[in-house]
Design a protein around this motif. Structure first.
Motif, PDB file in Angstrom:
ATOM      1  N   ASP A 106       0.821  -1.212   0.000  1.00  0.00           N
ATOM      2  CA  ASP A 106       0.000   0.000   0.000  1.00  0.00           C
ATOM      3  C   ASP A 106       0.858   1.267   0.000  1.00  0.00           C
ATOM      4  OD1 ASP A 106      -2.279  -1.569   0.000  1.00  0.00           O
ATOM      5  OD2 ASP A 106      -2.634  -1.344   2.152  1.00  0.00           O
ATOM      6  N   LEU A 107       1.900   1.284   0.827  1.00  0.00           N
ATOM      7  CA  LEU A 107       2.770   2.462   0.866  1.00  0.00           C
ATOM      8  C   LEU A 107       3.520   2.648  -0.450  1.00  0.00           C
ATOM      9  CD1 LEU A 107       4.185   2.348   4.493  1.00  0.00           C
ATOM     10  CD2 LEU A 107       2.907   4.225   3.455  1.00  0.00           C
ATOM     11  N   GLY A 108       3.975   1.554  -1.034  1.00  0.00           N
ATOM     12  CA  GLY A 108       4.652   1.640  -2.329  1.00  0.00           C
ATOM     13  C   GLY A 108       3.738   2.218  -3.394  1.00  0.00           C
ATOM     14  N   GLU A 109       2.496   1.774  -3.398  1.00  0.00           N
ATOM     15  CA  GLU A 109       1.524   2.304  -4.353  1.00  0.00           C
ATOM     16  C   GLU A 109       1.212   3.768  -4.061  1.00  0.00           C
ATOM     17  OE1 GLU A 109      -1.714  -0.492  -4.152  1.00  0.00           O
ATOM     18  OE2 GLU A 109      -0.541  -2.047  -5.175  1.00  0.00           O
ATOM     19  N   ARG A 110       1.217   4.133  -2.778  1.00  0.00           N
ATOM     20  CA  ARG A 110       0.990   5.533  -2.393  1.00  0.00           C
ATOM     21  C   ARG A 110       2.094   6.409  -2.966  1.00  0.00           C
ATOM     22  NH1 ARG A 110      -1.941   6.661   2.178  1.00  0.00           N
ATOM     23  NH2 ARG A 110      -2.120   8.865   2.623  1.00  0.00           N
ATOM     24  N   PHE A 111       3.347   5.973  -2.826  1.00  0.00           N
ATOM     25  CA  PHE A 111       4.468   6.719  -3.394  1.00  0.00           C
ATOM     26  C   PHE A 111       4.347   6.782  -4.915  1.00  0.00           C
ATOM     27  CE2 PHE A 111       6.591   6.223   0.692  1.00  0.00           C
ATOM     28  CZ  PHE A 111       7.285   7.415   0.789  1.00  0.00           C
ATOM     29  N   GLU A 112       4.072   5.653  -5.529  1.00  0.00           N
ATOM     30  CA  GLU A 112       3.992   5.609  -6.993  1.00  0.00           C
ATOM     31  C   GLU A 112       2.924   6.571  -7.514  1.00  0.00           C
ATOM     32  OE1 GLU A 112       3.583   2.349 -10.586  1.00  0.00           O
ATOM     33  OE2 GLU A 112       4.143   1.683  -8.582  1.00  0.00           O
ATOM     34  N   SER A 113       1.751   6.539  -6.939  1.00  0.00           N
ATOM     35  CA  SER A 113       0.683   7.425  -7.416  1.00  0.00           C
ATOM     36  C   SER A 113       0.988   8.888  -7.072  1.00  0.00           C
ATOM     37  CB  SER A 113      -0.671   7.009  -6.853  1.00  0.00           C
ATOM     38  OG  SER A 113      -0.723   7.179  -5.463  1.00  0.00           O
ATOM     39  N   GLY A 114       1.689   9.121  -5.970  1.00  0.00           N
ATOM     40  CA  GLY A 114       2.027  10.485  -5.586  1.00  0.00           C
ATOM     41  C   GLY A 114       3.110  11.119  -6.435  1.00  0.00           C
ATOM     42  N   LEU A 115       3.873  10.288  -7.151  1.00  0.00           N
ATOM     43  CA  LEU A 115       4.976  10.806  -7.956  1.00  0.00           C
ATOM     44  C   LEU A 115       4.668  10.845  -9.449  1.00  0.00           C
ATOM     45  CD1 LEU A 115       7.925   9.077  -6.058  1.00  0.00           C
ATOM     46  CD2 LEU A 115       7.065  11.413  -5.812  1.00  0.00           C
ATOM     47  N   VAL A 116       3.433  10.500  -9.815  1.00  0.00           N
ATOM     48  CA  VAL A 116       3.025  10.535 -11.218  1.00  0.00           C
ATOM     49  C   VAL A 116       3.179  11.950 -11.764  1.00  0.00           C
ATOM     50  CG1 VAL A 116       1.016  10.341 -12.751  1.00  0.00           C
ATOM     51  CG2 VAL A 116       1.466   8.576 -11.064  1.00  0.00           C
ATOM     52  N   GLY A 117       3.685  12.045 -12.968  1.00  0.00           N
ATOM     53  CA  GLY A 117       3.781  13.337 -13.643  1.00  0.00           C
ATOM     54  C   GLY A 117       5.105  14.053 -13.462  1.00  0.00           C
ATOM     55  N   LEU A 118       5.986  13.512 -12.624  1.00  0.00           N
ATOM     56  CA  LEU A 118       7.304  14.122 -12.472  1.00  0.00           C
ATOM     57  C   LEU A 118       8.221  13.624 -13.585  1.00  0.00           C
ATOM     58  CD1 LEU A 118       7.719  14.047  -8.597  1.00  0.00           C
ATOM     59  CD2 LEU A 118       7.105  15.976 -10.052  1.00  0.00           C
ATOM     60  N   ASP A 119       9.302  14.340 -13.810  1.00  0.00           N
ATOM     61  CA  ASP A 119      10.159  14.101 -14.971  1.00  0.00           C
ATOM     62  C   ASP A 119      11.253  13.060 -14.697  1.00  0.00           C
ATOM     63  OD1 ASP A 119      10.938  14.474 -17.574  1.00  0.00           O
ATOM     64  OD2 ASP A 119      12.270  16.142 -17.096  1.00  0.00           O
ATOM     65  N   PHE A 120      10.828  11.860 -14.363  1.00  0.00           N
ATOM     66  CA  PHE A 120      11.745  10.733 -14.219  1.00  0.00           C
ATOM     67  C   PHE A 120      10.946   9.451 -14.364  1.00  0.00           C
ATOM     68  CE2 PHE A 120      10.664  12.200  -9.890  1.00  0.00           C
ATOM     69  CZ  PHE A 120       9.968  11.097  -9.430  1.00  0.00           C
ATOM     70  N   GLU A 121      11.671   8.378 -14.626  1.00  0.00           N
ATOM     71  CA  GLU A 121      11.054   7.047 -14.673  1.00  0.00           C
ATOM     72  C   GLU A 121      11.168   6.448 -13.275  1.00  0.00           C
ATOM     73  OE1 GLU A 121      12.202   2.613 -16.325  1.00  0.00           O
ATOM     74  OE2 GLU A 121      13.189   4.345 -17.202  1.00  0.00           O
ATOM     75  N   LEU A 122      10.057   6.008 -12.720  1.00  0.00           N
ATOM     76  CA  LEU A 122      10.070   5.400 -11.395  1.00  0.00           C
ATOM     77  C   LEU A 122      10.207   3.893 -11.537  1.00  0.00           C
ATOM     78  CD1 LEU A 122       9.748   5.660  -8.304  1.00  0.00           C
ATOM     79  CD2 LEU A 122       7.291   5.351  -8.663  1.00  0.00           C
ATOM     80  N   ARG A 123      11.232   3.351 -10.909  1.00  0.00           N
ATOM     81  CA  ARG A 123      11.435   1.908 -10.830  1.00  0.00           C
ATOM     82  C   ARG A 123      11.193   1.543  -9.371  1.00  0.00           C
ATOM     83  NH1 ARG A 123      17.263   1.947 -13.931  1.00  0.00           N
ATOM     84  NH2 ARG A 123      16.467   2.584 -15.975  1.00  0.00           N
ATOM     85  N   ARG A 124      10.307   0.589  -9.136  1.00  0.00           N
ATOM     86  CA  ARG A 124       9.929   0.332  -7.746  1.00  0.00           C
ATOM     87  C   ARG A 124       9.695  -1.145  -7.494  1.00  0.00           C
ATOM     88  NH1 ARG A 124       5.374  -0.423  -4.701  1.00  0.00           N
ATOM     89  NH2 ARG A 124       3.958  -0.340  -6.451  1.00  0.00           N
ATOM     90  N   ARG A 125      10.171  -1.594  -6.364  1.00  0.00           N
ATOM     91  CA  ARG A 125       9.849  -2.905  -5.818  1.00  0.00           C
ATOM     92  C   ARG A 125       9.579  -2.680  -4.339  1.00  0.00           C
ATOM     93  NH1 ARG A 125      10.464  -8.459  -7.049  1.00  0.00           N
ATOM     94  NH2 ARG A 125      11.298  -7.821  -9.047  1.00  0.00           N
ATOM     95  N   GLY A 126       8.297  -2.761  -3.962  1.00  0.00           N
ATOM     96  CA  GLY A 126       7.932  -2.433  -2.585  1.00  0.00           C
ATOM     97  C   GLY A 126       8.223  -0.975  -2.319  1.00  0.00           C
ATOM     98  N   LEU A 127       8.993  -0.718  -1.277  1.00  0.00           N
ATOM     99  CA  LEU A 127       9.375   0.656  -0.964  1.00  0.00           C
ATOM    100  C   LEU A 127      10.765   1.008  -1.486  1.00  0.00           C
ATOM    101  CD1 LEU A 127       8.037   1.227   2.663  1.00  0.00           C
ATOM    102  CD2 LEU A 127       7.149   2.122   0.514  1.00  0.00           C
ATOM    103  N   PHE A 128      11.433   0.074  -2.123  1.00  0.00           N
ATOM    104  CA  PHE A 128      12.742   0.365  -2.706  1.00  0.00           C
ATOM    105  C   PHE A 128      12.500   0.980  -4.073  1.00  0.00           C
ATOM    106  CE2 PHE A 128      16.625  -0.738  -5.049  1.00  0.00           C
ATOM    107  CZ  PHE A 128      17.545  -0.105  -4.229  1.00  0.00           C
ATOM    108  N   MET A 129      12.904   2.239  -4.233  1.00  0.00           N
ATOM    109  CA  MET A 129      12.611   2.961  -5.463  1.00  0.00           C
ATOM    110  C   MET A 129      13.871   3.512  -6.096  1.00  0.00           C
ATOM    111  SD  MET A 129       9.232   4.985  -4.178  1.00  0.00           S
ATOM    112  CE  MET A 129       9.680   5.011  -2.436  1.00  0.00           C
TER     113      MET A 129
END
Length: 85
Positions: free
Chosen positions: A3-26
């Protein structure tokens, strides 16, 4: 963690980088070499502990603690958005 990982992922949408994530390791992959270094410096100045990937200086590594609360996650996301946006 999921849930926290998804919270971070959705909160960072639209920023100028590619997000690579596994759990909370980003990994935040920026366009240019060295951008991970700059992002590390800027986030550390803003109070968020982050490090660049030593094998790829265009990547910032972010690993919030497993005990981070929703409120703390929102604070971190807000700082990331204001610093990197």
């Amino acid at each position: 963690v999921r849930d926290l990982g998804e919270r971070f992922e959705s909160g960072l949408v639209g920023l100028d980088f590619e997000l690579r994530r596994r759990g909370l390791f980003m990994g935040l992959k920026f366009a240019e070499e060295g951008d991970g270094l700059v992002a590390t410096r800027d986030l550390m100045s803003a109070g968020v502990f982050a490090v660049f990937a030593k094998n790829d200086t265009s990547v910032l590594q972010l690993l919030p603690p497993l005990t981070v609360t929703d409120e703390e996650a929102d604070d971190i996301i807000s700082i990331l958005r204001s610093t990197l946006g």
